[in-house]
Design a protein around this motif. Structure first.
Motif, PDB file in Angstrom:
ATOM      1  N   GLU A  27      16.273  40.138  51.644  1.00 29.10           N
ATOM      2  CA  GLU A  27      17.233  40.747  50.862  1.00 29.10           C
ATOM      3  C   GLU A  27      17.398  39.519  49.612  1.00 29.10           C
ATOM      4  O   GLU A  27      17.462  39.940  48.506  1.00 29.10           O
ATOM      5  N   LEU A  28      17.154  38.310  49.992  1.00 31.80           N
ATOM      6  CA  LEU A  28      17.372  37.177  49.070  1.00 31.80           C
ATOM      7  C   LEU A  28      16.283  37.381  48.011  1.00 31.80           C
ATOM      8  O   LEU A  28      16.298  37.374  46.740  1.00 31.80           O
ATOM      9  N   ALA A  29      14.872  37.872  48.293  1.00 33.97           N
ATOM     10  CA  ALA A  29      13.773  38.204  47.533  1.00 33.97           C
ATOM     11  C   ALA A  29      13.922  39.161  46.797  1.00 33.97           C
ATOM     12  O   ALA A  29      13.607  39.240  45.445  1.00 33.97           O
ATOM     13  N   GLN A  30      14.574  40.273  47.220  1.00 31.68           N
ATOM     14  CA  GLN A  30      14.719  41.408  46.417  1.00 31.68           C
ATOM     15  C   GLN A  30      15.851  41.102  45.460  1.00 31.68           C
ATOM     16  O   GLN A  30      15.889  41.863  44.163  1.00 31.68           O
ATOM     17  N   ILE A  31      17.087  40.598  45.663  1.00 28.53           N
ATOM     18  CA  ILE A  31      18.107  40.155  44.697  1.00 28.53           C
ATOM     19  C   ILE A  31      17.239  39.105  43.718  1.00 28.53           C
ATOM     20  O   ILE A  31      17.536  39.456  42.476  1.00 28.53           O
ATOM     21  N   LYS A  32      16.561  38.299  43.863  1.00 26.57           N
ATOM     22  CA  LYS A  32      15.833  37.237  43.055  1.00 26.57           C
ATOM     23  C   LYS A  32      14.994  38.317  42.106  1.00 26.57           C
ATOM     24  O   LYS A  32      14.981  38.025  40.809  1.00 26.57           O
ATOM     25  N   THR A  33      14.339  38.981  42.588  1.00 25.57           N
ATOM     26  CA  THR A  33      13.238  40.015  41.864  1.00 25.57           C
ATOM     27  C   THR A  33      14.566  40.803  40.811  1.00 25.57           C
ATOM     28  O   THR A  33      14.012  40.869  39.695  1.00 25.57           O
ATOM     29  N   GLU A  34      15.187  41.477  41.244  1.00 27.34           N
ATOM     30  CA  GLU A  34      16.324  42.214  40.361  1.00 27.34           C
ATOM     31  C   GLU A  34      16.975  41.333  39.303  1.00 27.34           C
ATOM     32  O   GLU A  34      16.846  41.680  38.045  1.00 27.34           O
ATOM     33  N   ILE A  35      17.411  40.036  39.568  1.00 28.78           N
ATOM     34  CA  ILE A  35      17.731  39.205  38.802  1.00 28.78           C
ATOM     35  C   ILE A  35      16.810  38.695  37.622  1.00 28.78           C
ATOM     36  O   ILE A  35      16.904  38.787  36.533  1.00 28.78           O
ATOM     37  N   GLU A  36      15.492  38.541  38.182  1.00 28.20           N
ATOM     38  CA  GLU A  36      14.594  38.156  37.048  1.00 28.20           C
ATOM     39  C   GLU A  36      14.150  39.373  36.401  1.00 28.20           C
ATOM     40  O   GLU A  36      13.660  39.063  35.341  1.00 28.20           O
ATOM     41  N   ASN A  37      14.194  40.324  36.712  1.00 25.66           N
ATOM     42  CA  ASN A  37      13.779  41.747  36.042  1.00 25.66           C
ATOM     43  C   ASN A  37      14.964  41.785  34.924  1.00 25.66           C
ATOM     44  O   ASN A  37      14.380  42.064  33.582  1.00 25.66           O
ATOM     45  N   SER A  38      15.975  41.475  35.316  1.00 28.09           N
ATOM     46  CA  SER A  38      17.311  41.393  34.268  1.00 28.09           C
ATOM     47  C   SER A  38      17.052  40.486  33.228  1.00 28.09           C
ATOM     48  O   SER A  38      17.295  40.695  32.093  1.00 28.09           O
ATOM     49  N   ILE A  39      16.663  39.232  33.775  1.00 25.12           N
ATOM     50  CA  ILE A  39      16.513  38.229  32.657  1.00 25.12           C
ATOM     51  C   ILE A  39      15.341  38.550  31.696  1.00 25.12           C
ATOM     52  O   ILE A  39      15.552  38.278  30.423  1.00 25.12           O
ATOM     53  N   ASN A  40      14.479  39.248  32.264  1.00 25.95           N
ATOM     54  CA  ASN A  40      13.309  39.520  31.206  1.00 25.95           C
ATOM     55  C   ASN A  40      14.015  40.400  30.257  1.00 25.95           C
ATOM     56  O   ASN A  40      13.324  40.422  29.067  1.00 25.95           O
ATOM     57  N   ASN A  89      24.634  37.873  25.535  1.00 23.80           N
ATOM     58  CA  ASN A  89      23.412  37.772  26.364  1.00 23.80           C
ATOM     59  C   ASN A  89      23.107  36.524  26.987  1.00 23.80           C
ATOM     60  O   ASN A  89      22.631  36.362  27.987  1.00 23.80           O
ATOM     61  N   GLU A  90      23.330  35.525  26.071  1.00 24.72           N
ATOM     62  CA  GLU A  90      23.030  34.087  26.385  1.00 24.72           C
ATOM     63  C   GLU A  90      23.839  33.604  27.579  1.00 24.72           C
ATOM     64  O   GLU A  90      23.705  32.949  28.547  1.00 24.72           O
ATOM     65  N   ILE A  91      25.379  34.126  27.402  1.00 27.39           N
ATOM     66  CA  ILE A  91      26.052  33.749  28.707  1.00 27.39           C
ATOM     67  C   ILE A  91      25.886  34.441  29.933  1.00 27.39           C
ATOM     68  O   ILE A  91      25.548  34.000  31.171  1.00 27.39           O
ATOM     69  N   VAL A  92      25.193  35.741  29.799  1.00 28.41           N
ATOM     70  CA  VAL A  92      24.815  36.400  30.898  1.00 28.41           C
ATOM     71  C   VAL A  92      23.321  35.594  31.490  1.00 28.41           C
ATOM     72  O   VAL A  92      23.434  35.545  32.682  1.00 28.41           O
ATOM     73  N   LEU A  93      22.575  35.360  30.847  1.00 24.01           N
ATOM     74  CA  LEU A  93      21.287  34.559  31.074  1.00 24.01           C
ATOM     75  C   LEU A  93      21.530  33.288  31.907  1.00 24.01           C
ATOM     76  O   LEU A  93      20.857  32.957  32.885  1.00 24.01           O
ATOM     77  N   ASN A  94      22.844  32.755  31.176  1.00 29.73           N
ATOM     78  CA  ASN A  94      23.065  31.265  31.896  1.00 29.73           C
ATOM     79  C   ASN A  94      23.714  31.658  33.245  1.00 29.73           C
ATOM     80  O   ASN A  94      23.187  31.117  34.147  1.00 29.73           O
TER      81      ASN A  94
END
Length: 150
Positions: A27-40, A89-94
């Motif tokens: 689950e941690l790996a999945q969440i990290k992947t989702e967040i990194e996708n959102s960051i991109n 977007n910068e706030i969300v990225l942080n």
């Protein structure tokens, strides 16, 4: 009755850290992947918005040649909106970056039992001077039962 899946509000970083501590490694790996996708996606969005802002502010030097067609239909009335969007977007990225860091710290903690904050706490605790305790057990009466005095 409301399920946890029904809650759709941003959670504070401390709540996030607490929530992930009970999740599986998968689950941690999945969440990290989702967040990194959102960051991109947000980074690409900010890059595009920055080009619009440059065009509207007349800073043509920052634009690449292949962007000219894409920028023809922007409206000068949208400049404030574009700038606000970049700031938001910068706030969300942080926030996302804090979460990625928390996920990485949780992973390190699971593998080693230590996190950066734990090491700092241990280092601080080791510098504190507590009461002197005699740890020498050479004069112990071996016939008496073990006891703890509080």
């Amino acid at each position: 009755m409301c399920s946890a899946g029904g809650i759709r509000r941003p959670i504070q970083i401390e709540e996030f850290k607490t929530a992930i501590s009970g999740m599986s490694d998968m689950e941690l790996a999945q969440i990290k992947t989702e967040i990194e996708n959102s960051i991109n996606h947000l980074q690409r969005s900010n890059t595009r918005l920055s080009k619009y802002i440059s065009k509207l502010e007349g800073d043509e030097d920052r634009l690449e040649g292949d962007d000219s067609d894409d920028l023809e239909n922007i409206d000068s009335g949208d400049l404030a909106l574009y700038k606000d969007s970049v700031r938001e977007n910068e706030i969300v990225l942080n926030n996302y970056n804090e979460r990625v860091d928390a996920l990485e710290q949780e992973t390190v903690y699971r593998k080693t039992g230590n996190t950066k904050s734990n090491r700092e706490t241990v280092a601080k605790d080791n510098t504190k001077k507590g009461p002197d305790v005699d740890m020498d057990n050479t004069n112990v009466d071996v016939v008496t039962p073990n006891s703890i005095f509080i």
